[in-house]
Design an enzyme around this catalytic site. Structure first.
Site, short mmCIF file in Angstrom:
data_model
loop_
_atom_site.label_atom_id
_atom_site.label_comp_id
_atom_site.label_asym_id
_atom_site.label_seq_id
_atom_site.Cartn_x
_atom_site.Cartn_y
_atom_site.Cartn_z
N GLU A 200 -17.42 -36.68 -5.66
CA GLU A 200 -16.37 -35.86 -5.06
C GLU A 200 -15.10 -35.81 -5.91
O GLU A 200 -14.24 -34.97 -5.70
CB GLU A 200 -16.02 -36.37 -3.66
CG GLU A 200 -15.31 -37.71 -3.63
CD GLU A 200 -14.89 -38.07 -2.21
OE1 GLU A 200 -13.70 -38.43 -2.04
OE2 GLU A 200 -15.72 -38.01 -1.29
N GLU B 239 -29.05 -22.29 8.75
CA GLU B 239 -29.43 -21.73 10.05
C GLU B 239 -29.22 -20.22 10.12
O GLU B 239 -29.71 -19.56 11.04
CB GLU B 239 -28.64 -22.42 11.17
CG GLU B 239 -29.02 -23.88 11.36
CD GLU B 239 -28.09 -24.63 12.28
OE1 GLU B 239 -27.03 -24.07 12.63
OE2 GLU B 239 -28.42 -25.76 12.65
#
Length: 296
Positions: free
Chosen positions: A109, A78
């Protein structure tokens, strides 16, 4: 880890009326936002240190796994349209690679090697700002990325929802939002994820403000990529300069769509004068406007 705790309060949640379930969810979301307030000084400190690095050409680097990684991607993507932050100065280190943004990648992970490789492959250095996000504060991929980044002189910011965790210990700027147990036990996409998004919103937006990409609460660096945003640009020029619509439209056209330059042109500067004032003041519109009488 409090984020993994089971709450007896919600043990019969699946038997509750839907409205009561939603009320419990909302209560959790509100408490998650409230949990961010104690971290405001840490967020401010992290942003203040980030700015000089980024002014030297550094990059914003988001590192995380699963929900935390995706929230980082959401925040970063954004910044270019909102603040015209350069696309090539954002790096995403997601456990499991880009495919993990849309689909879970099992065991990704846990890879310390991948976390280190992401930092090395992107040649992270002293001017870069690395933001590691992990609800548990124990994600090996994210911890390894922060450790390697710190060893290379980068600023390291860690965001966690559990206190006294390795993630907060290995970074230069630990940010804790202690959101506690989830309504749905262990579902950190809820309270923990909400707090992470709030923290990233605050952190990245404060950085953009300090990078002179906001003036009088307006997005003066935004990319006007559609009709709605082009109209918003015209309105902002009119608001800042108190000029009429035709003057704003002409100024934006002459400025090639650059809103800050258009503001100065609408105030009477030539294109060269406007660009020169902004260059002298590193893009700070407030200072360029104050300099305008000297250049017009």
């Amino acid at each position: 880890m409090a984020t993994e705790h089971f709450s007896t309060r919600y043990q019969d949640l699946d038997t509750w009326p839907s409205l009561d379930v939603l009320s419990a969810f909302l209560e959790g979301q509100l408490s998650a936002v409230a949990a961010v307030r104690p971290s405001l000084p840490a967020i401010a400190s992290a942003a203040e240190e980030a700015v000089p690095r980024l002014r030297r050409g550094g990059r914003l680097v988001y590192a995380g796994a699963g929900t935390s990684g995706r929230i980082g991607v959401q925040d970063g993507t954004e910044l270019p349209p909102t603040f015209n932050w350069p696309d090539d100065r954002i790096v995403y280190l997601i456990a499991g690679g880009e495919g993990a943004i849309m689909q879970a990648v099992e065991n990704a992970e846990d890879s310390v090697e991948d976390g280190i490789a992401g930092i090395r492959d992107n040649k992270i250095g002293p001017d870069d700002v690395v933001i590691g996000v992990a609800a548990s504060g124990r994600t090996p991929f994210t911890i390894a990325a922060l450790q390697e980044a710190a060893a290379r002189g980068a600023q390291t910011i860690g965001i966690s929802n559990n206190p006294d965790t390795p993630l907060l210990e290995v970074c230069s700027h630990p940010i804790l939002a202690d959101t506690g147990e989830e309504v749905v036990a262990g579902s950190t996409r809820m309270k923990a994820g909400t707090a992470q998004k709030v923290i990233l919103n605050l952190l990245s937006t404060l950085i953009m403000v300090r990078m002179d990409r906001v003036y009088r609460g307006l997005m003066v660096n935004m990319r006007a990529t559609n009709a709605k945003l082009r109209r918003r640009s015209e309105i902002m020029v009119m608001q800042i300069t108190d000029c009429d619509e035709a003057t704003a439209t002409d100024a934006i056209l002459e400025a090639g769509g650059d809103l800050k330059t258009a503001v100065l042109i609408a105030m009477g500067a030539s294109l060269a004068q406007a660009q020169g004032a902004l260059e002298r003041h590193d893009g700070n519109l407030r200072k360029a406007l104050a300099d305008l009488p000297k250049t017009s």
